[in-house]
Design a protein around this motif. Structure first.
Motif, short mmCIF file in Angstrom:
data_model
loop_
_atom_site.label_atom_id
_atom_site.label_comp_id
_atom_site.label_asym_id
_atom_site.label_seq_id
_atom_site.Cartn_x
_atom_site.Cartn_y
_atom_site.Cartn_z
N PRO A 102 42.89 22.33 19.50
CA PRO A 102 43.89 21.79 18.58
C PRO A 102 44.18 22.69 17.37
O PRO A 102 45.23 22.53 16.74
CB PRO A 102 43.27 20.46 18.13
N ALA A 103 43.29 23.61 17.04
CA ALA A 103 43.52 24.45 15.86
C ALA A 103 44.22 25.76 16.21
O ALA A 103 44.48 26.57 15.33
CB ALA A 103 42.18 24.73 15.16
N ILE A 104 44.50 25.96 17.47
CA ILE A 104 45.07 27.25 17.88
C ILE A 104 46.53 27.09 18.29
O ILE A 104 46.87 26.26 19.13
CB ILE A 104 44.22 27.85 19.02
N ASP A 105 47.36 27.91 17.66
CA ASP A 105 48.80 27.84 17.93
C ASP A 105 49.19 28.70 19.12
O ASP A 105 50.00 28.31 19.94
CB ASP A 105 49.58 28.32 16.70
N GLN A 106 48.61 29.90 19.16
CA GLN A 106 49.05 30.85 20.18
C GLN A 106 47.89 31.75 20.59
O GLN A 106 47.06 32.13 19.77
CB GLN A 106 50.19 31.70 19.62
N ILE A 107 47.87 32.06 21.87
CA ILE A 107 46.85 32.97 22.38
C ILE A 107 47.55 34.27 22.77
O ILE A 107 48.48 34.26 23.57
CB ILE A 107 46.15 32.39 23.63
N ASN A 108 47.10 35.36 22.20
CA ASN A 108 47.63 36.68 22.57
C ASN A 108 46.62 37.39 23.44
O ASN A 108 45.42 37.35 23.18
CB ASN A 108 47.93 37.49 21.31
N LEU A 109 47.13 38.02 24.49
CA LEU A 109 46.25 38.65 25.46
C LEU A 109 46.38 40.16 25.41
O LEU A 109 47.49 40.70 25.32
CB LEU A 109 46.60 38.15 26.87
N TYR A 110 45.25 40.83 25.47
CA TYR A 110 45.22 42.29 25.43
C TYR A 110 44.29 42.78 26.52
O TYR A 110 43.26 42.15 26.80
CB TYR A 110 44.73 42.78 24.07
N GLY A 111 44.64 43.91 27.10
CA GLY A 111 43.79 44.39 28.16
C GLY A 111 43.71 45.90 28.17
O GLY A 111 44.74 46.58 28.13
N HIS A 112 42.51 46.40 28.22
CA HIS A 112 42.38 47.85 28.34
C HIS A 112 42.72 48.29 29.76
O HIS A 112 43.11 49.41 30.00
CB HIS A 112 40.98 48.31 27.95
N GLN A 113 42.62 47.37 30.71
CA GLN A 113 43.02 47.68 32.07
C GLN A 113 44.12 46.73 32.53
O GLN A 113 44.97 47.10 33.31
CB GLN A 113 41.83 47.52 33.03
N ASP A 114 44.08 45.50 32.01
CA ASP A 114 44.92 44.46 32.57
C ASP A 114 46.40 44.65 32.27
O ASP A 114 47.22 43.91 32.80
CB ASP A 114 44.47 43.08 32.06
N GLU A 115 46.73 45.58 31.40
CA GLU A 115 48.15 45.77 31.11
C GLU A 115 48.87 46.45 32.27
O GLU A 115 50.08 46.60 32.26
CB GLU A 115 48.35 46.56 29.81
N GLY A 116 48.13 46.79 33.31
CA GLY A 116 48.77 47.35 34.49
C GLY A 116 48.74 48.86 34.47
O GLY A 116 48.72 49.50 33.43
N LYS A 117 48.72 49.39 35.66
CA LYS A 117 48.73 50.85 35.78
C LYS A 117 50.15 51.36 35.69
O LYS A 117 51.10 50.65 35.98
CB LYS A 117 48.11 51.25 37.12
#
Lengths: 345, 345, 345, 345
Positions: free
Chosen positions: C24-39
Motif C-alpha cells: 500500500p505504500a508503494i506507488d510505482q515499481i521501476n525495473l532495472y537489469g544488468h542483463q534483463d534489458e535484453g541483448k
C-alpha cells in the motif's frame, strides 16, 4: 459489510476465507457450520481447525438461517452437493443474497439433477430462483447464485467464443480435462491416497461426470445446435490447477485469424480471461489467481482447433469466481479483492 | 551371446542396460560411446557414470564399427536422432543386426525426415534397408530395426484394432497424449527444470511433434483411409509413464461390443498388451513393465469411442520394446527377459 | 513512494515484485537489469518475461545507479552473489537505501567471504557499511540491508531463544535442513533437472554451505560461546518451502517448560514467528506467507531438544523478509503488505 | 519349493510377491488371507486385487496354519503389527520357517512391546523363539525371523561400523530420518492424503516411533554403552525410499580415514551395502534394489560425523530383506533373486 461462510473447513471454503479476509469491502467474516461447530457442543475456532491460520480466532457458530440473515449481508455456501439444498431454502424464500459453490442449484430440472448427482434434488420452485452464473459472462439475475463447477468454468470459457460465433461443428467437441487432487476435496479416498495418486494419472467419472450437464446446458443457451460433448477427466499428481484441452472441427473456411478475432473480441474487456497470442498456456501460470489463460491453435491439416484453457480450480474454479459473482451481485467492481498475479513457485 | 550398447548413459540406454544385464540369452554387454569414452582419452567406466551401478565396472570403449561387429552378435543404438544416422552406415551395409532406439530410420522418405526433424536425413538407400517395427505386430524384415517412438507406440497400440477393422471415421482421430519428463532425456532444458515442471502441465510440439509422421505412416499401412491425426503432447509432473487418450467417432452402427471384440481378437495372443474389461487403466499399473494396458469406452451419446493406452515410456516406449524386437530378430521368445509385473510404489 | 528492483526475473525477484505490487505504500515499481534489458539493445518488458504476468507491461531499464537513485526511494537487489557487489558501490557511497537479497554483504570480513563464496569480495569499507538484519530481530543500522539467507533465517529463528538464554550446550548444535528447488534458482543444473530431483533426496554443500558462516556469526553475537554448528542441506522434491530440523543437548536442568517460556517470550510480540504449543509444524502451513512456524520438543531420555522451524524460502527466506526489512528501514509498520495466511493447496 | 504369503495386498506384500515370482528357487507361491479371501465366502484372486497383475490368477485361500505348513516350505507374514501375533502361534510351536515383516516379534520383552505398540504382545515364550535378524549381519538362529523395520534397517546399517568399533560418543547419536508414504501403508489417513502430503514435509511419531526400541536394542548388543538415540521421522512427498541422516560426535582422535576403514571393513563382503568413497548417496540410487548405500563425512570443525544411509523402504526395508533372510534361513545364496540395479527413472 459482514458476510457469512458455511463450510469454511473444506478446501474451497478455506481459500474463500483467505480471499474475503483481504477483501476491502468486507468488515467481518462470520463462520457457520452444520458440522464444524463441533460435536457434543464443543466450541471450535478457525485457528484450531486449519494449520497455519494463526490469529484467526473466529468461532464456528451453529447454523441458523435467521441469525445468519440478521447478521450478514450475504452468505457463501462452501458445502458439498446434497448439503447446500438442505440448508438454502430459507435464504431463497427470503431472496437473501447467496453464492453457492456446490452443484445443487446448477441444473434447473430436478430430474436431471437426480440423474447425474444420484441424490434428492432441491424443490423445483427453488431451482428456478437460482441463477447459474459464469462470472465472466455475468448477467443480473436472482439473488441466489449457483457458482459454476471448476471443469465447467474452464471448458465454457474455452468454448464460448467458438460456440457463440458458430465457428465449430457442434457435434465434434472433445474435452480432455485434467485436474489436481484438491478438486476432489478433503474426503479420504483410494484415488487420492498419496501412494496411489503420486506419479500416476487416473481417469474418473468418464461420461458420467456431474459437470457435463451444466456445460451442455450453458453451451445450448449460447448455441442451440450443441447437443452433447465428449468429456473426460483425469486426476493429476499435483494439488492445484485444472487444464481443459478442447478439440473441435471448425466450420468450413474458418481459420486461425477468424478464431483469434472471436476470442479477442469476447474477452477484450475481461480482466481475468487472457487470450494468448499463438502460444499455449502452462497450468502453473494461473495458480494462485482468478485468471483463465487460453491458447488457441488451429491445425489446417485436420481442420481441427485445439483450445487449451487453464484455471486454478479452487480460485477461478470455486472461491475466486464466487467472490467475482459476489462482487457483481453487490454492485462492486468485479475485480475487487481478486488476485491476478500467479504464485508461481 | 554378446551384445553392444552405444549410448548407455542416456535414460533409455541405462534402462536398456538393466534389461540386458538380466537377459538369460546374453553373456556379456559391451559398451561403446562416441562421447562417453571420455575426453582427452580419459578412460570411463559405467559404475562411475551412473549412480547406484555398483559393481558394473565396464569400460566405455571407443566407437569402432568393425570392432563392434567382430565382438558382438547385435548392437543397440540408444543414441539421439541425428546421431544414429552418423554411426549406423557400416552396420547397414553389412546387414549386421541393429536395434535403433532413435528416430533416424523410422521415416522411409528423407524429405519427410528433414521436414519433421530439421536435420540431415540418412541416405535413402539406408532408410530403405530399415524396418519400422512395432514389436507387438512384428513381421520379419531387414536386420536393421527402427524401434518406434514412445508416443507412437502407445497411440498405435490403442488405434490398431479400430483402424485395422475400419471401425472409426479416419478423419476424426484426436490423440491427447501425456508423458513424464524422462522422455525428454537428460539434456537440461527450461521445461524440465524441476521448479518449472513440478505442479505444472506444459504443452510442447503441438502439431509439430516428430512422432506424428511415423504414426500416420503406420496407420496408413493398416488402413489407407487414414490421412492425418490431431495430436498433442503434454509434459506431466512425473518422471516415468505415458498415456495416450484417443478419441474418434465410430462408424455407423459400431458399438461397445464390436469394439471390444476387435481389441480382444487383436491382442488375444499378446503377452504385453492387456485389454481391460470395461475399465480404464491407471498410468502407474504399467510402470516398470513392457506392458501396454488399454481401456476402451464407447459413448453412445456422442458416438465417440475413447481409448486410453498407457505404457512405461522407457520400457515399452523405448528399451523394453527394443529388447522385444531384438528377441524376435534373434528368434528368441518375444518375452525373454522382459518384466510384466509393475513396480507400483 | 517509487522503488526499484534489480533482477526481477529470478525467482526471488519475481516474488518480490508480486509483494511490492500489492504494497500500500508503494506507488510505482521501476525495473532495472544488468542483463534483463535484453541483448543488442532489444527492449524487454516484464509481461513478456514472466508467463502469467498479463498487464504488467513494465520496461526493464538499463542499470544506471544515478538514474535509479534519482527516481526511487529505495532499491532491492534480487541479484546473485557476485553480482550485487559489482552494482552496489555507488549506492553505499551515497547512503542510499538498499535491501540486498544476495549474500555479498552478509559477511563483514572479505577473507571470510572469499573462503566460502569463492569469489572476489566487496571492498572492506563497503562491507562495514552494510547491516546484516534478521528482520524479526531488527535493530536500526545503516541504510544498506544485507537480507539473510533462507537457511540462515529458519535456523536462526529456531535457535535464537535457546542461544540468547543459554539453554543449550553450544557445542552440540546439529541442523538438518531441507529445502525445495526454488532456492537453487532458475539456472539449469543436473540436481534440479526434474527427472533427477523428482522422487529423490539429494544432499549438497555438506559442511561447505555459504549460509554456515552467517549463521555462526549471528549466533556468536547472541552468545559468544557458540563456535560452530553441524549443518547439512538436502534438496527436496518440491519447489517451495524450507524446514530446519535443529537438535541440541540442553544445559543441565533445562526442561520443556523452560524452553517454551524462552520461545514464547522472544516471539511474544512477533506477527510472523509462531511458536506452536507442543506440536510440530508442517512445511506447507507457511508456504505463501512471511511466517516462520516453530515447534519445540524436548526429549528427557536423550536430554536433547528438537526444534522444527519452517519458512517459505522465497518469502520469509528472501522477498518477504526483504519487504519486512524495507518496511522497518522506511519507518513503516513491519507487517505492511506482507501475507500471513498460507496458500495451502 | 513352494512358499506362502499372508497379506499379499499390502504394499510390502505386493512387492514381496514380485520378488518371489522371479525367485529361481521357488516353484509356486500360495496366497492366504485372514481378510483377503473375501467377505461372505466370496472367492478372490490376486489379479483382481492388484491393478496391472495381469495373468496372476492366484486364489487367495483362507488362512489355515495346518494347511499352510502342509503345502509350503516357508511362510511370509506381510501382515500388520497386532495381526502377525494372532496368526503365528502354531508356526512357532512347530518350528516352521517364518519370515515375519511385522513388528510383533522384534522386541523380546512383552512389556516393552506394549509400551511402544499400544497393543497386546505375543506370549513371552513365543517372543523368545523369534530371531531379530538384520540380514546383512545374519547369524543362524531360530526358524522364526523377525524382519527389521525400515527405519531400523537404514539406521542400524549406518551406525553399525561406528558402534561396533566404538568410534563415536554413544550419548550423542541423532538420527533425522525421512521416508516416502508407502511406508505408512494402504490405510487412508489425513497425512497421506495427496492434497496434504504433496509439496509438504510432516513429522510424525517424534520420540515415540516404534522402531526406536528395536534400534536401541540392536545397538546395545553391539556396544553396551549405547542407551538411547535421538530419533525423528519426517514424511516426504514421494512414495518410495528412506533416508537416515545420522550424526554423532566422534571419540577423541577419530578421523575420516579411521571411519572409512571401519565401514569398508564391515561391508567388504557385502553385496548389498555399498560404502561410497567421500560422496553422499542420493535416495533414488537405491529405489528398486535391495541395496543400502552409505556416505560417511567427518567434519573436523565440529568433531561430528554425518552418515547418510539410503534404502528402498519396501525392498531392503521390508520385502527385499525378508527374501534375503529367507535365503539365508534356507541355506541359499543370500543374493538369490534380489535386484541390485536401481530402477532410476
Amino acid at each position: 459489510m459482514d458476510v457469512a461462510i458455511v463450510g469454511v473447513t473444506g478446501y474451497s471454503g478455506t481459500v474463500l476465507y483467505t480471499l474475503l479476509a483481504k477483501h476491502p469491502a468486507i468488515d467481518q467474516i462470520n463462520l457457520y457450520g452444520h458440522q464444524d461447530e463441533g460435536k457434543d457442543g464443543e466450541v471450535r475456532y478457525l485457528d484450531q481447525l486449519i494449520p497455519g491460520f494463526h490469529g484467526q480466532h473466529i468461532r464456528i457458530q451453529k447454523f441458523d438461517p435467521q441469525q445468519i440473515m440478521a447478521n450478514n449481508t450475504a452468505v457463501f455456501f462452501a458445502t458439498s452437493a446434497g448439503v447446500s439444498s438442505q440448508l438454502a431454502g430459507d435464504f431463497i424464500d427470503a431472496d437473501f443474497p447467496v453464492v453457492d459453490l456446490s452443484g445443487d442449484y446448477r441444473l434447473p430440472d430436478p430430474a436431471e439433477y437426480e440423474k447425474w448427482y444420484h441424490k434428492p434434488a432441491a424443490p423445483a420452485e427453488h431451482l428456478q430462483k437460482a441463477t447459474y452464473s459464469l462470472a465472466d459472462f455475468y448477467q443480473p439475475g436472482t439473488s441466489y447464485i449457483a457458482n459454476p463447477g471448476c471443469y465447467a468454468t474452464a471448458t465454457l470459457l474455452g468454448l464460448a467464443p467458438m460456440v457463440q460465433n458458430d465457428l465449430i461443428d457442434p457435434d465434434t467437441i472433445v474435452v480432455d480435462a485434467k485436474s489436481g487432487t484438491s478438486g476432489a476435496g478433503k474426503k479420504l479416498t483410494g484415488i487420492t491416497h498419496f501412494t496411489e495418486a503420486s506419479d500416476n494419472l487416473q481417469l474418473y467419472g468418464l461420461n458420467t461426470h456431474k459437470h457435463i450437464p451444466e456445460i451442455v446446458a450453458q453451451l445450448k443457451k449460447w448455441n442451440d445446435a450443441v447437443n452433447a460433448i465428449q468429456f473426460s477427466t483425469t486426476l493429476l499428481p499435483l494439488t492445484t490447477g485444472l487444464m481443459a484441452s478442447i478439440y473441435a472441427k471448425v466450420k468450413p473456411g474458418v481459420d486461425q485469424a477468424q478464431l483469434m478475432a472471436a476470442f479477442n473480441q469476447d474477452y477484450a474487456d475481461s480482466t481475468f480471461v487472457n487470450v494468448l497470442d499463438g502460444t499455449t498456456p502452462d497450468l502453473k501460470e494461473v495458480v494462485g489467481t482468478n485468471n483463465c489463460d487460453i491458447g488457441v491453435v488451429y491445425n489446417p491439416v485436420t481442420q481441427t482447433v485445439m483450445v487449451i484453457s487453464v484455471i486454478d480450480n479452487l480460485m477461478k474454479g470455486a472461491a475466486g469466481q464466487a467472490v467475482q459473482n459476489f462482487n457483481q451481485l453487490m454492485g462492486l467492481a468485479e475485480t475487487t479483492g481478486l488476485p491476478t498475479l500467479p504464485a508461481f513457485v
